[in-house]
Design a protein around this motif. Structure first.
Motif, PDB file in Angstrom:
ATOM      1  N   GLN A   1       3.199   2.222   8.310  1.00 22.52           N
ATOM      2  CA  GLN A   1       2.192   1.209   8.059  1.00 22.52           C
ATOM      3  C   GLN A   1       1.876   0.689   7.106  1.00 22.52           C
ATOM      4  O   GLN A   1       2.082   1.173   5.881  1.00 22.52           O
ATOM      5  CB  GLN A   1       0.752   1.820   9.010  1.00 22.52           C
ATOM      6  N   ALA A   2       1.611  -0.573   7.478  1.00 22.81           N
ATOM      7  CA  ALA A   2       1.496  -1.649   6.240  1.00 22.81           C
ATOM      8  C   ALA A   2       0.506  -2.341   6.610  1.00 22.81           C
ATOM      9  O   ALA A   2      -0.165  -3.060   7.902  1.00 22.81           O
ATOM     10  CB  ALA A   2       2.762  -2.231   6.226  1.00 22.81           C
ATOM     11  N   ALA A   3       0.571  -3.073   5.713  1.00 23.13           N
ATOM     12  CA  ALA A   3      -1.504  -3.734   5.734  1.00 23.13           C
ATOM     13  C   ALA A   3      -0.319  -4.944   4.022  1.00 23.13           C
ATOM     14  O   ALA A   3      -0.219  -4.375   3.290  1.00 23.13           O
ATOM     15  CB  ALA A   3      -2.486  -3.327   4.704  1.00 23.13           C
ATOM     16  N   TYR A   4      -0.963  -6.423   4.492  1.00 22.31           N
ATOM     17  CA  TYR A   4      -0.337  -7.570   3.944  1.00 22.31           C
ATOM     18  C   TYR A   4      -1.476  -8.937   3.627  1.00 22.31           C
ATOM     19  O   TYR A   4      -2.682  -8.811   3.881  1.00 22.31           O
ATOM     20  CB  TYR A   4       0.972  -7.983   3.952  1.00 22.31           C
ATOM     21  N   LEU A   5      -1.785  -8.947   2.134  1.00 16.66           N
ATOM     22  CA  LEU A   5      -2.290 -10.200   1.835  1.00 16.66           C
ATOM     23  C   LEU A   5      -1.567 -11.424   1.762  1.00 16.66           C
ATOM     24  O   LEU A   5      -0.257 -11.689   0.666  1.00 16.66           O
ATOM     25  CB  LEU A   5      -3.483  -9.908   0.653  1.00 16.66           C
TER      26      LEU A   5
ATOM     27  N   ILE B   1      -3.713 -12.886   6.671  1.00 16.22           N
ATOM     28  CA  ILE B   1      -4.060 -11.270   6.627  1.00 16.22           C
ATOM     29  C   ILE B   1      -3.416 -10.771   7.495  1.00 16.22           C
ATOM     30  O   ILE B   1      -3.428 -11.250   8.371  1.00 16.22           O
ATOM     31  CB  ILE B   1      -5.530 -10.993   5.647  1.00 16.22           C
ATOM     32  N   GLY B   2      -2.524  -9.416   7.337  1.00 17.20           N
ATOM     33  CA  GLY B   2      -2.367  -8.623   8.404  1.00 17.20           C
ATOM     34  C   GLY B   2      -1.745  -6.755   8.631  1.00 17.20           C
ATOM     35  O   GLY B   2      -2.092  -6.525   7.231  1.00 17.20           O
ATOM     36  N   TYR B   3      -1.916  -6.711   9.751  1.00 22.09           N
ATOM     37  CA  TYR B   3      -1.215  -5.244   9.757  1.00 22.09           C
ATOM     38  C   TYR B   3      -0.193  -4.557  10.673  1.00 22.09           C
ATOM     39  O   TYR B   3      -0.330  -5.950  11.389  1.00 22.09           O
ATOM     40  CB  TYR B   3      -2.715  -4.678  10.424  1.00 22.09           C
ATOM     41  N   GLN B   4       0.418  -4.399  10.088  1.00 21.96           N
ATOM     42  CA  GLN B   4       1.321  -3.772  11.212  1.00 21.96           C
ATOM     43  C   GLN B   4       2.234  -2.418  11.038  1.00 21.96           C
ATOM     44  O   GLN B   4       2.108  -1.585  10.750  1.00 21.96           O
ATOM     45  CB  GLN B   4       2.731  -4.488  10.642  1.00 21.96           C
ATOM     46  N   MET B   5       2.352  -2.138  12.603  1.00 21.66           N
ATOM     47  CA  MET B   5       3.086  -0.598  12.959  1.00 21.66           C
ATOM     48  C   MET B   5       4.051  -0.602  13.187  1.00 21.66           C
ATOM     49  O   MET B   5       4.523  -1.509  13.971  1.00 21.66           O
ATOM     50  CB  MET B   5       1.661   0.421  13.262  1.00 21.66           C
ATOM     51  N   ARG B   6       4.373   0.347  12.509  1.00 22.07           N
ATOM     52  CA  ARG B   6       6.657   0.178  12.912  1.00 22.07           C
ATOM     53  C   ARG B   6       6.192   2.004  13.769  1.00 22.07           C
ATOM     54  O   ARG B   6       6.014   2.768  12.230  1.00 22.07           O
ATOM     55  CB  ARG B   6       7.182  -0.155  12.308  1.00 22.07           C
ATOM     56  N   ASP B   7       7.027   2.034  14.696  1.00 24.02           N
ATOM     57  CA  ASP B   7       7.496   3.485  14.741  1.00 24.02           C
ATOM     58  C   ASP B   7       9.189   3.323  14.881  1.00 24.02           C
ATOM     59  O   ASP B   7       9.494   2.224  15.905  1.00 24.02           O
ATOM     60  CB  ASP B   7       6.677   3.761  16.554  1.00 24.02           C
ATOM     61  N   ILE B   8       9.638   4.162  14.696  1.00 30.52           N
ATOM     62  CA  ILE B   8      11.128   4.536  14.850  1.00 30.52           C
ATOM     63  C   ILE B   8      10.938   5.855  15.788  1.00 30.52           C
ATOM     64  O   ILE B   8      11.632   6.757  14.539  1.00 30.52           O
ATOM     65  CB  ILE B   8      12.439   4.582  13.638  1.00 30.52           C
TER      66      ILE B   8
ATOM     67  N   ARG C   1       1.973  -6.921  -0.259  1.00 29.78           N
ATOM     68  CA  ARG C   1       2.638  -5.354   0.596  1.00 29.78           C
ATOM     69  C   ARG C   1       2.070  -4.544   0.202  1.00 29.78           C
ATOM     70  O   ARG C   1       3.110  -3.586  -0.583  1.00 29.78           O
ATOM     71  CB  ARG C   1       3.404  -6.688   1.858  1.00 29.78           C
ATOM     72  N   HIS C   2       1.142  -3.613   1.281  1.00 26.33           N
ATOM     73  CA  HIS C   2       1.565  -1.845   1.081  1.00 26.33           C
ATOM     74  C   HIS C   2       2.222  -1.237   2.369  1.00 26.33           C
ATOM     75  O   HIS C   2       1.444  -1.771   2.976  1.00 26.33           O
ATOM     76  CB  HIS C   2       0.411  -1.345   0.773  1.00 26.33           C
ATOM     77  N   GLU C   3       2.906  -0.075   2.118  1.00 28.23           N
ATOM     78  CA  GLU C   3       3.601   0.564   3.613  1.00 28.23           C
ATOM     79  C   GLU C   3       3.605   1.607   2.846  1.00 28.23           C
ATOM     80  O   GLU C   3       3.636   2.069   2.233  1.00 28.23           O
ATOM     81  CB  GLU C   3       5.309  -0.382   3.513  1.00 28.23           C
ATOM     82  N   ASN C   4       3.492   2.562   4.209  1.00 23.23           N
ATOM     83  CA  ASN C   4       2.991   3.485   4.029  1.00 23.23           C
ATOM     84  C   ASN C   4       3.845   4.197   4.698  1.00 23.23           C
ATOM     85  O   ASN C   4       3.628   4.593   6.172  1.00 23.23           O
ATOM     86  CB  ASN C   4       1.635   3.931   4.664  1.00 23.23           C
TER      87      ASN C   4
END
Length: 956
Positions: A571-575, A529-536, A592-595
């Protein structure tokens, strides 16, 4: 601006603090738990440690020894030969931008030929701000490459449509290592040199430190250095100097502004055209300096020799990695890499005809060098070609304009891995990366050249600029008193303008955990399980001369370009679950869900896979999943038709029947973009019938929809033609471009009513194209079916050593795309007239035989590409080069060979000496009457090359 910067850096600090806050309590928790640590094996393709799926999915692993044994001068040249890559950017080709850049620098992976932006490139599991392979790591510090070939958005998010490439560095090294590499071609026209060093130390306090650096220099290879190919190339323009003029009626010179006049009458050819061509061989440098007289009162210019086949470049790479084992359960990591690449960009000395020429430049009747006795304006002309006094920055060998691009990439990453329990492990990381490009531009000041044409030029404002061939001392019309141009005047017209063109920053914060979930009858279920944030953040800086309205190539009619800033947050969350269904059957489920907050876009991408161990030696796999690619902030920027303008060198106009040469080509944003999506399913097996024999095969099917591509000039003009035909109710067969015909009059009326917004045409009856604006667009759907096959066999002998044979091949069975509602079969074709797909050979493969015995080793490889059908535009007006008689670009097989000797007891050192030959049989590309003279997306012009390598490890 200062407020935004403050928020920007504050955000970075917050993320860093969040990362640290995660580490401290978890480290403390780990120290309290005395359960022994669990060994972890992580392979790209799964977040679950020791995942059977990651090790048995369609994943190809390339080790450092594979790269060394190939003898490839760079990673770019190595990956070009991989069976599953197409159209890899290693050869420069003038204006050949279909299906991807061809500049020979900044090489990236292009899996399946679906586009460079369709492959997600990771460096040590983290997204990279720049996907250029040669700037990710010093090659001496590369441990391996892992390539996931069935898409990866369910695990890794956007951009993984075609697959994922993970470049994994050396992190555990104790000692010192130096590697020297030198490669040169048989004629010794160019060379590659590289030196790399690596130092590592395992300290007793749990710290391991690795430092690596390399320096590489590639000298440029110009087209004139391959005269055989150059003589076939289409590289001429009808705009040159000497050029073609027309009478100018009613104009008032107004430097930097429109003159308000009209060009009337027929072509007026510069009297110097063709009068001093001492060198006429199209395969030579500086050939035909006074132009080539052509029917219809034209004077052509051959610009081929001013362009490169490979840009010269100098690269520096530094990498540092430190890990600290706080305890048996906690490991901290800090990583830094810096890269710099200076590229030497060669092109024509000045761009040719554009709207500014015709609407802003006046040569009055009173001009002392005017041979026509009337006011004239340029019709097909360029300020500088190969005649007369040229700017001081001119490359004397070729007459080319050499400009430098300086790319700098910085990457910083901190992270931690900690064992929460005996079966659960967590990871967190924070990285910040930045890349920027500094450009030394050689330009032309539009008001200055306009003023100089009316005698108001130069530092003192009193010089005439002679735009005719009589400015050259070789011209029969040269007169030192009235036709010569001073160097000071030319350099006043043609300045050097250094500026930063672009900057991009990427921030990634990620935390995940993986471990056992619960015991099932068939075994333990695992979960990640995880969370990711990306800023470009992206900055696109306007050329200072263009922004001031002074650039010769920026329209004096339209609004000048401005610097812009774009950003995107994701912002993403994945399983991920790995579930044993039976003793021999496992299932993998990932989602994976990405917003994308900037675009107000949300996506959810799933993947399901099965792995069945039918026999102890046979594993069968199957998977189905979705992937996607979101538009970049730059692609989705607002539309501005006056951005990034240059010159159209080639192509025909189907509406007028004329040529596109002389128009301007610009590129801008498209805020209406949608994300690309793909559906991929894969079925395959890995079989080990013998201890030393491994066989693997996969069948894969891809449906790739809403592809984001920046179409080329020819594609856009073709779309305009189709829309025009639909509007007037005609067909390509029935349409007659002759002025005055019924269909041509209907086309003129359609254009006058608005036409296609991306194409601007003259308002006169000739409707000549003056500007084409390209945008990133959702242009097509692509369907791909293929087989990937791999086989490896090792045979040990008592006296002759060990032999290993390997075969990797891709067999494409389907490659189609939808263009304007019509499905086009692209398989086995050059696809020379579209920017949607690259050339697609049915078969691409690589076979290798390796041998090792004691201190000796050797290998030979054969890289093969099947033939494709030639379908490009034939352009042989000057060279007379015919298209292939059988209509095919022939297949090609390149043989490489190398030998290595190991001295392992040489003054307490290990020295490895290697030598090799690339392209043993000197296979040269097939000559074709197209841009560059050969199909550079398939073949390379290097010929036979020799290389030497020395690897030294003292005290080893």
């Amino acid at each position: 601006m200062s407020v935004n910067k403050s928020k920007h850096y504050l955000r970075h600090m917050i993320h860093a603090c969040v990362s640290g806050s995660l580490l401290v309590p978890m480290a403390a928790f780990a120290q309290q738990d005395d359960t022994p640590a669990v060994e972890e094996v992580v392979v790209t393709g799964s977040f679950i440690r020791n995942s059977a799926f990651a090790q048995n999915n369609p994943v190809d692993t390339v080790t450092q020894s594979d790269i060394l044994e190939s003898g490839a001068a760079s990673m770019g040249n190595y990956i070009r030969d991989l069976p599953y890559t197409q159209n890899t950017n290693t050869v420069a080709n003038v204006n050949a931008g279909n299906s991807g850049s061809q500049s020979s620098v900044g090489t990236t992976f292009n899996l399946r030929g679906l586009g460079e932006n369709s492959t997600l490139t990771l460096m040590d599991g983290t997204r990279s701000v720049d996907a250029g392979i040669n700037t990710l790591l010093p090659e001496i510090a590369i441990d391996r490459l892992e390539v996931v070939l069935d898409g990866g958005s369910a695990l890794y998010g956007s951009d993984a449509v075609a697959g994922v490439v993970n470049l994994i560095p050396v992190k555990d090294f104790d000692g010192f290592r130096v590697r020297l590499y030198h490669q040169f071609d048989e004629p010794q026209d160019f060379e590659d040199n590289k030196i790399g060093v690596m130092f590592g130390r395992n300290f007793s306090n749990g710290i391991n430190y690795v430092f690596a650096a390399d320096y590489a220099r590639t000298t440029p290879l110009m087209m004139y250095e391959r005269p055989r190919t150059l003589r076939a190339a289409y590289g001429w323009a009808n705009s040159g100097n000497p050029g073609v003029w027309r009478e100018l009626d009613g104009a008032t010179a107004n430097p930097g502004k429109v003159h308000g006049g009209d060009l009337v009458g027929g072509n007026l050819v510069d009297p110097s055209c063709g009068t001093f061509n001492e060198v006429t061989d199209f395969g030579a440098a500086n050939n035909n300096p006074s132009g080539i007289p052509r029917p219809g009162n034209n004077c052509f210019f051959n610009y081929n020799a001013q362009w490169p086949l490979a840009e010269g470049k100098t690269e520096y790479n530094i990498f540092q990695n430190m890990t600290f084992d706080v305890s048996d359960r906690v490991q901290l990591e800090a990583q830094m890499s810096l890269a710099n690449r200076e590229s030497e960009n060669h092109n024509t000395l000045s761009y040719q005809l554009n709207a500014n020429n015709r609407e802003g430049l006046v040569v009055p009747e009173s001009h002392p060098a005017n041979p026509f006795g009337m006011d004239v304006g340029p019709w097909t002309w360029r300020p500088f070609a190969a005649a007369g006094t040229l700017p001081s920055y001119t490359d004397l060998k070729t007459g080319a304009r050499k400009q430098t691009y300086d790319d700098t990439i910085q990457r910083y990453k901190v992270g931690a891995r900690f064992d929460l329990t005996n079966s659960w492990t967590a990871n967190s990381s924070y990285s910040w990366q930045r890349t920027h490009r500094d450009y030394t531009a050689r330009m032309i000041n539009m008001p200055n050249i306009a003023a100089a044409l009316i005698g108001q030029g130069g530092p003192n404002g009193n010089e005439w600029f002679n735009p005719f061939g009589s400015a050259d001392v070789r011209s029969p019309f040269y007169d030192a008193a009235t036709t010569a141009n001073s160097q000071a005047l030319i350099d006043w017209i043609a300045p050097t303008v250094p500026f930063r063109t672009s900057q991009r920053e990427l921030t990634v914060f990620e935390v995940n955990a993986t471990g056992d979930l619960y015991e099932l009858p068939a075994g333990m279920a695992q979960m990640a399980i995880g969370y990711q944030m990306r800023d470009i953040d992206e900055w696109d800086y306007a050329n200072p001369l263009s922004a001031a309205g002074l650039d010769y190539n920026t329209s004096i009619i339209d609004t000048p370009p401005t610097s812009r800033n774009y950003g995107s947050r994701v912002q993403a969350a994945y399983l991920e679950f790995e579930v044993p269904l039976l003793d021999t059957l496992d299932a993998q489920i990932a989602v994976r869900h990405e917003n994308f907050t900037t675009y107000d876009l949300q996506t959810t991408t799933p993947k399901i896979a099965l792995r069945w161990e039918a026999l102890p030696e046979l594993a069968i796999r199957a998977s189905v999943g979705e992937s996607f690619l979101a538009p970049t902030p730059a692609d989705a920027r607002p539309f501005d038709p006056n951005e990034n303008c240059g010159e159209i060198f080639f192509g025909s106009d189907p509406i007028t029947g004329g040529v596109l040469n002389g128009g301007a080509t610009c590129s801008s944003g498209n805020p209406k973009l949608s994300p690309e999506t793909s559906d991929i399913w894969n079925v395959g097996f890995t079989w080990e019938p013998l201890d030393d024999l491994t066989l693997s095969m996969d069948y894969q099917s891809i449906e790739y929809t809403d592809r984001i591509r920046t179409l080329g000039t020819l594609d856009i003009v073709a779309i305009e033609f189709e829309e025009m035909l639909a509007a007037i109710g005609s067909t390509p067969e029935a349409y007659d471009p002759t002025p005055g015909s019924a269909t041509r009059q209907a086309a003129n009326a359609w254009v006058a009513a608005g036409g296609l917004s991306n194409v601007t045409r003259d308002s006169s009856d000739n409707q000549r194209v003056s500007r084409v604006v390209s945008q990133a667009q959702n242009v097509s759907t692509v369907w791909v079916d293929l087989f990937d096959a791999r086989a490896t066999y090792t045979m040990d002998t008592n006296n002759w050593g060990s032999f290993t044979t390997s075969l990797n091949a891709t067999y494409n069975t389907k490659y189609e795309y939808a263009d304007g509602g019509e499905v086009v079969d692209a398989l086995g074709k050059q696809n020379g007239r579209t920017g949607i797909v690259a050339p697609v050979p049915k078969i691409k493969g690589q076979a290798r035989l390796s041998w090792i015995r004691d201190k000796h080793s050797a290998s030979a490889s054969w890289n093969y590409q099947h033939h494709v059908e030639f379908d490009d535009n034939v352009n042989n007006a000057l060279t007379g080069t015919p298209p292939p008689e059988d209509g095919r670009i022939r297949s090609q097989g390149i043989v490489n060979a190398q030998y290595t000797y190991l001295m392992d007891q040489y003054f307490d050192s290990e020295i490895t000496l290697s030598a090799g030959i690339s392209n043993v049989f000197d296979e040269l590309p097939q000559r074709l009457p197209i841009l560059g003279g050969f199909e550079s997306r398939l073949h390379s012009p290097w010929g036979r090359q020799f290389w030497l390598s020395v690897d030294w490890r003292p005290g080893f």
